[in-house]
Design a protein around this motif. Structure first.
Motif, mmCIF file in Angstrom:
data_model
loop_
_atom_site.group_PDB
_atom_site.id
_atom_site.type_symbol
_atom_site.label_atom_id
_atom_site.label_comp_id
_atom_site.label_asym_id
_atom_site.label_seq_id
_atom_site.Cartn_x
_atom_site.Cartn_y
_atom_site.Cartn_z
ATOM 1 N N GLU A 61 0.833 -1.193 0.000
ATOM 2 C CA GLU A 61 0.000 0.000 0.000
ATOM 3 C C GLU A 61 0.872 1.249 0.000
ATOM 4 O O GLU A 61 2.028 1.220 0.417
ATOM 5 C CB GLU A 61 -0.913 0.011 1.229
ATOM 6 C CG GLU A 61 -1.883 -1.160 1.297
ATOM 7 C CD GLU A 61 -2.740 -1.113 2.539
ATOM 8 O OE1 GLU A 61 -2.480 -0.253 3.413
ATOM 9 O OE2 GLU A 61 -3.674 -1.933 2.646
ATOM 10 N N GLY A 62 0.288 2.345 -0.469
ATOM 11 C CA GLY A 62 1.009 3.611 -0.512
ATOM 12 C C GLY A 62 0.910 4.241 -1.888
ATOM 13 O O GLY A 62 0.760 3.550 -2.905
ATOM 14 N N ASP A 143 12.156 -0.280 -0.240
ATOM 15 C CA ASP A 143 11.249 0.854 -0.072
ATOM 16 C C ASP A 143 10.429 1.035 -1.346
ATOM 17 O O ASP A 143 10.679 0.391 -2.378
ATOM 18 C CB ASP A 143 12.020 2.138 0.267
ATOM 19 C CG ASP A 143 13.234 2.342 -0.618
ATOM 20 O OD1 ASP A 143 13.137 2.088 -1.826
ATOM 21 O OD2 ASP A 143 14.300 2.753 -0.095
ATOM 22 N N GLU A 144 9.445 1.915 -1.252
ATOM 23 C CA GLU A 144 8.533 2.133 -2.378
ATOM 24 C C GLU A 144 9.254 2.703 -3.595
ATOM 25 O O GLU A 144 8.939 2.355 -4.737
ATOM 26 C CB GLU A 144 7.398 3.080 -1.964
ATOM 27 C CG GLU A 144 6.452 2.506 -0.932
ATOM 28 C CD GLU A 144 5.304 3.452 -0.625
ATOM 29 O OE1 GLU A 144 4.657 3.926 -1.573
ATOM 30 O OE2 GLU A 144 5.077 3.744 0.563
ATOM 31 N N GLU A 257 4.357 11.594 -4.211
ATOM 32 C CA GLU A 257 3.757 10.377 -4.754
ATOM 33 C C GLU A 257 4.634 9.721 -5.814
ATOM 34 O O GLU A 257 4.322 8.620 -6.291
ATOM 35 C CB GLU A 257 2.372 10.696 -5.316
ATOM 36 C CG GLU A 257 1.389 11.144 -4.244
ATOM 37 C CD GLU A 257 -0.022 11.340 -4.756
ATOM 38 O OE1 GLU A 257 -0.219 11.227 -5.991
ATOM 39 O OE2 GLU A 257 -0.920 11.587 -3.934
#
Length: 353
Positions: A61-62, A143-144, A257
């Motif tokens: 998620e994110g 990480d994202e 984002e």
């Protein structure tokens, strides 16, 4: 003869108009930059990719992961010329799956301890791996941002017609801070700019968010850039006024984002121009406190603010030398204000003065 020429010319002009009209529909205006997901021309190659990418998923998620999934869906649907679905949970039928180490069971099972250890912050592993009797392409990161960068890497391979079987790609950033440095003024003029007005419309922010801001952040992320200084080094202290901090925060939200941080240029005399102090001496306690308070205000609006770029004592810009202080005195004063929040100072200096 005159009528014949006139008749022929009319037909020629009609044919030219029809040809031009047809061409205009296929001409690329350049806005997509290198993110052009047109169908792969080679049908055998396209079929091979489809067979390898039978299922596609990115776990987690994110907002950054959501953008990675959206990019993958857009890219694969365009390149393979068919609607592709990108799932949020990995499936066991073979294909592509991505996820963050420690947050994805499938990723944790697919990688060895050494492979996990090899990945650094914002880096990623893109490799072929047989799991549960199925051939898969695995994208793993810590990480994202790493997942987003790895997603763009996979799409680049497809765009370039590269083989995607037998992959063993480890990418870690060689530089922690990777950014663009704009020379854009708050009135939208660009110093030494030759392509029109600045993309940043401060007059409309924060109420109106131009869709180009997200396109800009997306393009930067596709290159692995993780920040942008959005104001000119010949700085304007107005950027530190509360309403402009709110405008900057709106930009930072878009950047965030796509894994990007927002940086601002700092005018050294801001404590005098905004704070109405009598000096900007970096060793003056009131000046030091003004910067600490201002930085705290910025981070309240932009929790992941990157920090300051400063041009001081060159080409007429104010700086510490006006107060018989050196550049280290000036830079360290700002660093002391930023350090508790994790921000950095970039001190831009000329050899003269």
């Amino acid at each position: 003869m005159r009528n014949l020429l006139s008749h022929s010319l009319s037909w020629y002009l009609l044919l030219l108009c029809l040809t031009t009209k047809g061409q205009s529909q296929s001409i690329d205006d350049g806005y997509r930059l290198w993110l052009r997901y047109d169908p792969i021309e080679s049908l055998p190659m396209r079929a091979s990719y489809e067979n390898t990418l039978r299922s596609v998923s990115i776990e987690g998620e994110g907002a950054i992961l959501e953008n990675a999934r959206a990019e993958l869906q857009l890219g694969l649907s365009g390149l393979l010329d068919k609607k592709m679905e990108v799932l949020e949970e990995s499936v066991s039928q073979g294909g592509f799956f991505g996820g963050i180490i420690g947050k994805s069971k499938a990723i944790d099972q697919a990688l060895t301890a050494a492979e996990k250890e090899s990945i650094k912050s914002e880096g990623y592993l893109l490799l072929s791996r047989s799991t549960n009797g199925q051939d898969n392409i695995v994208l793993a990161a810590k990480d994202e941002q790493g997942i987003l960068y790895g997603t763009f890497h996979l799409l680049r391979l497809l765009q370039n017609g590269a083989p995607i079987r037998g992959l063993s790609i480890l990418e870690n950033p060689g530089t922690q801070v990777r950014m663009l440095n704009h020379w854009d003024n708050l009135d939208r003029t660009v110093e030494r700019g030759y392509a029109g007005f600045s993309i940043w419309n401060w007059h409309e922010l924060p109420e109106y968010i131009d869709p180009r801001y997200a396109d800009y952040a997306r393009a930067n992320a596709s290159l692995g850039l993780n920040g942008a200084v959005v104001t000119n080094v010949n700085a304007n202290s107005l950027i530190f006024r509360q309403d402009y901090i709110e405008k900057a925060a709106a930009l930072a939200e878009v950047f965030r984002e796509y894994g990007m941080k927002l940086y601002l240029t700092a005018r050294f005399s801001s404590p005098m121009e905004l704070g109405k102090l009598s000096t900007a001496d970096p060793l003056d306690p009131q000046v030091q406190q003004w910067w600490k308070d201002k930085v705290k205000e910025i981070y309240a609006a932009i929790p992941d603010f990157g920090g300051f770029l400063v041009k001081a004592n060159s080409e007429g810009q104010p700086g510490p030398q006006q107060y018989q202080r050196n550049h280290a005195d000036g830079a360290n004063m700002l660093a002391d204000a930023l350090a508790p929040h994790g921000g950095i100072v970039m001190w831009r200096a000329f050899v003269y003065s």
